[in-house]
Write a protein that holds these residues in place. Structure first.
Motif, PDB file in Angstrom:
ATOM      1  N   TYR A  10      10.146 -17.583   1.107  1.00  0.00           N
ATOM      2  CA  TYR A  10       8.886 -17.034   1.621  1.00  0.00           C
ATOM      3  C   TYR A  10       8.719 -17.512   3.067  1.00  0.00           C
ATOM      4  O   TYR A  10       8.121 -18.561   3.325  1.00  0.00           O
TER       5      TYR A  10
ATOM      6  N   GLU B 133       9.185  -9.104   2.563  1.00  0.00           N
ATOM      7  CA  GLU B 133       8.840  -8.805   3.957  1.00  0.00           C
ATOM      8  C   GLU B 133      10.095  -8.478   4.761  1.00  0.00           C
ATOM      9  O   GLU B 133      11.103  -9.161   4.663  1.00  0.00           O
TER      10      GLU B 133
ATOM     11  N   ARG C  50      12.183 -13.015  -4.252  1.00  0.00           N
ATOM     12  CA  ARG C  50      11.887 -13.575  -2.928  1.00  0.00           C
ATOM     13  C   ARG C  50      10.897 -12.662  -2.215  1.00  0.00           C
ATOM     14  O   ARG C  50      10.609 -11.563  -2.673  1.00  0.00           O
ATOM     15  N   SER C  51      10.442 -13.093  -1.063  1.00  0.00           N
ATOM     16  CA  SER C  51       9.558 -12.279  -0.241  1.00  0.00           C
ATOM     17  C   SER C  51      10.217 -10.934   0.050  1.00  0.00           C
ATOM     18  O   SER C  51      11.409 -10.872   0.344  1.00  0.00           O
TER      19      SER C  51
ATOM     20  N   GLU D 261      -0.300 -14.599   3.188  1.00  0.00           N
ATOM     21  CA  GLU D 261       0.790 -14.575   2.199  1.00  0.00           C
ATOM     22  C   GLU D 261       0.202 -14.523   0.800  1.00  0.00           C
ATOM     23  O   GLU D 261      -0.751 -15.243   0.493  1.00  0.00           O
TER      24      GLU D 261
ATOM     25  N   ILE E 215       1.632 -14.418  -3.302  1.00  0.00           N
ATOM     26  CA  ILE E 215       2.784 -14.533  -4.191  1.00  0.00           C
ATOM     27  C   ILE E 215       2.269 -14.459  -5.623  1.00  0.00           C
ATOM     28  O   ILE E 215       1.333 -15.183  -5.991  1.00  0.00           O
TER      29      ILE E 215
END
Length: 115
Positions: free
Chosen positions: A40, A85, A82-83, A70, A72
């Motif tokens: 992240y 982004e 995982r992220s 953020e 989660i």
């Protein structure tokens, strides 16, 4: 394969701790999840203060860091996600942080003005 909240047994976060290297999430059922902060990037780039300012959302189905923008989910953590982004989005976010910090540090105020 995604895991629903029902299949997770209603897993909900109750406590969160983020260090420079790991995100620890304690669940209401007694489990503890630990994942690398590098999963992240916003957490990895955040300061200790920013990472310590989290809030549970949806009764603990997710965690939100307001200063890092953020979010989660516990479901995502349990699934090992995982992220999502993109590198471009992260770059824009990092550039925005740099320009905000530069603006703050370039403005010099006297002690009297800060009161």
């Amino acid at each position: 394969m995604s895991i629903s909240v029902t299949e997770q047994g209603g897993a909900r976060a109750v406590k969160v701790n983020v260090t420079d290297s790991v995100l620890h999430v304690e669940l209401a059922d007694g489990r503890t999840l630990t994942v690398p902060t590098e999963w992240y990037p916003r957490l990895a780039h955040g300061s200790h203060r920013e990472r310590s300012r989290w809030e549970l959302i949806g009764g603990g189905v997710g965690i939100h860091w307001p200063e890092l923008d953020e979010d989660i989910s516990v479901e995502g953590l349990l699934a090992g996600r995982r992220s999502g982004e993109t590198p471009q989005s992260l770059k824009r976010w990092l550039n925005g942080r740099l320009s905000t910090r530069a603006g703050r540090s370039s403005k010099v105020t006297s002690r009297k003005e800060r009161r």
